[in-house]
Scaffold this motif. Structure first.
Motif, mmCIF file in Angstrom:
data_model
loop_
_atom_site.group_PDB
_atom_site.id
_atom_site.type_symbol
_atom_site.label_atom_id
_atom_site.label_comp_id
_atom_site.label_asym_id
_atom_site.label_seq_id
_atom_site.Cartn_x
_atom_site.Cartn_y
_atom_site.Cartn_z
ATOM 1 N N ASP A 228 33.127 -26.781 -10.571
ATOM 2 C CA ASP A 228 31.925 -28.415 -11.091
ATOM 3 C C ASP A 228 31.166 -28.469 -9.475
ATOM 4 O OD1 ASP A 228 32.635 -28.597 -12.981
ATOM 5 O OD2 ASP A 228 34.322 -30.041 -12.652
ATOM 6 N N HIS A 229 31.373 -27.597 -8.008
ATOM 7 C CA HIS A 229 30.531 -28.017 -6.918
ATOM 8 C C HIS A 229 30.005 -26.790 -7.069
ATOM 9 C CE1 HIS A 229 30.190 -28.871 -3.163
ATOM 10 N NE2 HIS A 229 30.419 -28.952 -2.326
ATOM 11 N N ARG A 230 29.767 -25.728 -7.365
ATOM 12 C CA ARG A 230 29.204 -25.014 -6.609
ATOM 13 C C ARG A 230 27.401 -25.277 -7.561
ATOM 14 N NH1 ARG A 230 25.433 -21.542 -8.816
ATOM 15 N NH2 ARG A 230 26.080 -22.089 -11.047
ATOM 16 N N VAL A 231 26.399 -24.672 -6.984
ATOM 17 C CA VAL A 231 25.403 -25.063 -7.440
ATOM 18 C C VAL A 231 24.729 -24.629 -6.615
ATOM 19 C CG1 VAL A 231 25.850 -27.768 -8.090
ATOM 20 C CG2 VAL A 231 24.371 -27.069 -6.365
ATOM 21 N N ALA A 232 23.602 -23.912 -7.264
ATOM 22 C CA ALA A 232 22.668 -22.673 -6.761
ATOM 23 C C ALA A 232 22.335 -23.314 -5.274
ATOM 24 C CB ALA A 232 21.612 -22.246 -6.947
ATOM 25 N N VAL A 233 22.303 -23.170 -4.177
ATOM 26 C CA VAL A 233 21.629 -24.001 -2.987
ATOM 27 C C VAL A 233 21.027 -23.099 -2.611
ATOM 28 C CG1 VAL A 233 22.393 -24.844 -0.702
ATOM 29 C CG2 VAL A 233 23.577 -25.436 -2.518
ATOM 30 N N ARG A 234 19.691 -24.273 -2.034
ATOM 31 C CA ARG A 234 18.164 -23.107 -1.441
ATOM 32 C C ARG A 234 18.181 -23.342 0.196
ATOM 33 N NH1 ARG A 234 17.481 -24.533 -7.452
ATOM 34 N NH2 ARG A 234 17.481 -22.131 -8.127
ATOM 35 N N LEU B 22 16.811 5.435 -0.501
ATOM 36 C CA LEU B 22 16.412 5.749 -1.575
ATOM 37 C C LEU B 22 15.623 6.647 -2.853
ATOM 38 C CD1 LEU B 22 12.591 3.511 -2.165
ATOM 39 C CD2 LEU B 22 14.896 2.650 -2.465
ATOM 40 N N GLU B 23 16.693 7.797 -2.226
ATOM 41 C CA GLU B 23 17.641 8.831 -3.378
ATOM 42 C C GLU B 23 18.406 8.237 -3.922
ATOM 43 O OE1 GLU B 23 16.021 12.143 -3.451
ATOM 44 O OE2 GLU B 23 14.343 11.026 -2.813
ATOM 45 N N LYS B 24 19.239 8.076 -3.066
ATOM 46 C CA LYS B 24 20.455 7.112 -3.853
ATOM 47 C C LYS B 24 20.764 5.880 -4.518
ATOM 48 C CE LYS B 24 23.169 10.193 -0.265
ATOM 49 N NZ LYS B 24 23.247 10.174 0.727
ATOM 50 N N GLU B 25 19.896 5.010 -3.756
ATOM 51 C CA GLU B 25 20.206 4.056 -4.432
ATOM 52 C C GLU B 25 19.325 2.895 -4.309
ATOM 53 O OE1 GLU B 25 23.135 3.005 -1.178
ATOM 54 O OE2 GLU B 25 21.305 3.264 0.479
ATOM 55 N N ALA B 26 19.697 1.683 -4.937
ATOM 56 C CA ALA B 26 18.386 0.591 -4.865
ATOM 57 C C ALA B 26 19.175 -1.497 -4.549
ATOM 58 C CB ALA B 26 17.609 0.795 -5.527
ATOM 59 N N VAL B 27 18.879 -1.879 -3.965
ATOM 60 C CA VAL B 27 19.176 -3.148 -3.855
ATOM 61 C C VAL B 27 18.646 -3.562 -5.311
ATOM 62 C CG1 VAL B 27 18.495 -5.748 -2.949
ATOM 63 C CG2 VAL B 27 18.399 -3.882 -1.518
ATOM 64 N N ALA B 28 19.683 -4.272 -6.601
ATOM 65 C CA ALA B 28 19.490 -4.619 -7.547
ATOM 66 C C ALA B 28 19.367 -6.520 -7.181
ATOM 67 C CB ALA B 28 21.311 -4.300 -7.982
ATOM 68 N N THR B 29 20.309 -6.882 -6.133
ATOM 69 C CA THR B 29 19.820 -8.201 -6.453
ATOM 70 C C THR B 29 20.698 -8.515 -5.071
ATOM 71 O OG1 THR B 29 20.972 -10.667 -7.667
ATOM 72 C CG2 THR B 29 22.329 -9.248 -7.441
ATOM 73 N N MET B 30 20.558 -10.232 -4.996
ATOM 74 C CA MET B 30 21.094 -10.738 -3.420
ATOM 75 C C MET B 30 21.553 -12.024 -3.588
ATOM 76 S SD MET B 30 17.543 -10.246 -0.856
ATOM 77 C CE MET B 30 16.161 -11.055 -1.537
ATOM 78 N N VAL B 31 22.276 -12.320 -2.273
ATOM 79 C CA VAL B 31 23.155 -13.364 -2.480
ATOM 80 C C VAL B 31 23.201 -14.582 -1.102
ATOM 81 C CG1 VAL B 31 25.371 -13.057 -2.762
ATOM 82 C CG2 VAL B 31 24.546 -15.191 -3.514
ATOM 83 N N SER B 32 22.182 -15.619 -0.869
ATOM 84 C CA SER B 32 22.705 -16.556 0.005
ATOM 85 C C SER B 32 23.712 -16.938 0.130
ATOM 86 C CB SER B 32 21.199 -17.132 0.530
ATOM 87 O OG SER B 32 20.834 -17.816 -0.536
ATOM 88 N N PHE B 33 24.274 -17.434 0.990
ATOM 89 C CA PHE B 33 25.428 -18.628 1.920
ATOM 90 C C PHE B 33 25.380 -19.249 2.901
ATOM 91 C CE2 PHE B 33 27.422 -14.269 -0.140
ATOM 92 C CZ PHE B 33 28.255 -15.068 -1.166
ATOM 93 N N GLY B 34 25.593 -20.056 2.596
ATOM 94 C CA GLY B 34 25.235 -21.230 3.723
ATOM 95 C C GLY B 34 26.271 -22.435 3.726
ATOM 96 N N TYR B 35 26.109 -23.340 3.964
ATOM 97 C CA TYR B 35 26.275 -25.054 3.629
ATOM 98 C C TYR B 35 25.083 -25.885 3.079
ATOM 99 C CZ TYR B 35 30.532 -22.789 6.294
ATOM 100 O OH TYR B 35 31.374 -21.982 7.354
ATOM 101 N N ARG B 36 25.444 -26.189 2.173
ATOM 102 C CA ARG B 36 24.024 -26.968 1.623
ATOM 103 C C ARG B 36 23.507 -28.248 2.454
ATOM 104 N NH1 ARG B 36 26.644 -29.255 -3.739
ATOM 105 N NH2 ARG B 36 27.911 -27.938 -3.924
ATOM 106 N N ARG B 37 22.881 -28.075 2.306
ATOM 107 C CA ARG B 37 21.756 -29.408 3.460
ATOM 108 C C ARG B 37 21.537 -30.923 2.907
ATOM 109 N NH1 ARG B 37 15.978 -28.155 6.364
ATOM 110 N NH2 ARG B 37 17.901 -27.179 7.754
ATOM 111 N N LYS B 38 21.912 -30.807 1.395
ATOM 112 C CA LYS B 38 22.283 -32.068 0.498
ATOM 113 C C LYS B 38 22.617 -31.524 -0.248
ATOM 114 C CE LYS B 38 17.593 -33.742 1.680
ATOM 115 N NZ LYS B 38 16.061 -33.181 1.319
#
Ligand SMILES: Cc1cc2nc3c(=O)[nH]c(=O)nc-3n(C[C@H](O)[C@H](O)[C@H](O)COP(=O)(O)O)c2cc1C
Length: 225
Positions: free
Chosen positions: A15-21, A190-206
């Motif tokens: 319930d608490h998790r939202v995408a925090v930008r 790049l021969e072996k791998e590539a970034v698929a996705t990323m995720v940011s972490f921190g504490y929400r401002r609001k």
């Protein structure tokens, strides 16, 4: 703690998790990041391949990441300015049934005799050729490992939420250019791998202004009669 308590705790984290930008100034303690990363490390992967690795970008390194990708990562703008950490989820390329990483995954699971290895590799050959039709398609092979990184990403976001840490999954970027730039930084091969996705972490401002939107539950969950 009863099972009900555990359920309540997990439900509260969802319930608490939202995408925090936008995050505040607080930096996540290293031990909390290590806890979150454990849940990526321990995530399940198809045939136990673990065709991934996770690059941790802490506050000190975010400016370097930002300088390299900000112009093309439209989905990461406020996160690059404010997050405490980023994790880049890197997926292995060309994880074919007859490749070394596939063999290593079997050895890790204790299958070391020639006969056992051969029969497993034959099974994976049928899986990759007949069932998934991907063995000779580098893009399909990469998509296969890339989609598995999202399991690790989901686990990290849930674990983070359970200890009061916010996150945002991020795939809003030009994949080809981002990967080229990170290869220039020497962060990926790049021969072996590539970034698929990323995720940011921190504490929400609001807290978010709007209630979280979801389709009606009965629309997405179907119990067969
Ligand atoms: C795979 C994936 C990629 C996403 N990419 C971005 C992104 O690039 N930038 C962003 O701000 N949000 C991104 N999001 C966040 C979604 O917009 C957000 O999860 C969705 O609107 C639901 O809102 P909620 O997470 O707050 O419940 C992404 C979410 C997922 C699952």
């Amino acid at each position: 703690m009863t099972q009900e308590d555990v359920k309540n705790q997990i439900r509260a984290a969802f319930d608490h998790r939202v995408a925090v930008r936008v995050y505040n100034e607080q930096v996540i303690p290293k031990e909390d990041m290590e806890f979150i990363l454990d849940t990526a490390w321990l995530s399940p992967s198809s045939v136990g391949l673990e065709g991934w690795r996770f690059i941790v970008v802490d506050k000190k390194h975010i400016p370097e990441l930002s300088a390299a990708i900000k112009d093309l990562a439209w989905g990461a703008q406020p996160q690059l300015d404010t997050a405490s950490h980023f994790v880049l989820l890197v997926a292995e390329k060309n994880a074919r049934f007859d490749g070394e990483s596939m063999r290593q995954s079997l050895v890790r699971r204790g299958i070391t005799d020639a006969e056992g290895l051969e029969s497993r590799i034959k099974l994976y050959q049928a899986f990759q050729e007949r069932d998934m039709q991907m063995a000779d398609n580098p893009r399909a092979l990469w998509d296969w490992t890339a989609k598995q990184t999202y399991i690790a990403m989901g686990n990290m976001m849930t674990a983070a939420s359970m200890i009061g840490i916010d996150s945002c999954p991020i795939e809003g970027f030009n994949h080809e250019v981002l990967n080229q730039r990170l290869a220039e930084l020497g962060w990926i091969d790049l021969e072996k791998e590539a970034v698929a996705t990323m995720v940011s972490f921190g504490y929400r401002r609001k807290d978010p202004k709007h209630p979280r939107a979801r389709k009606p539950r009965q629309e997405v969950i179907t119990w067969l009669d």
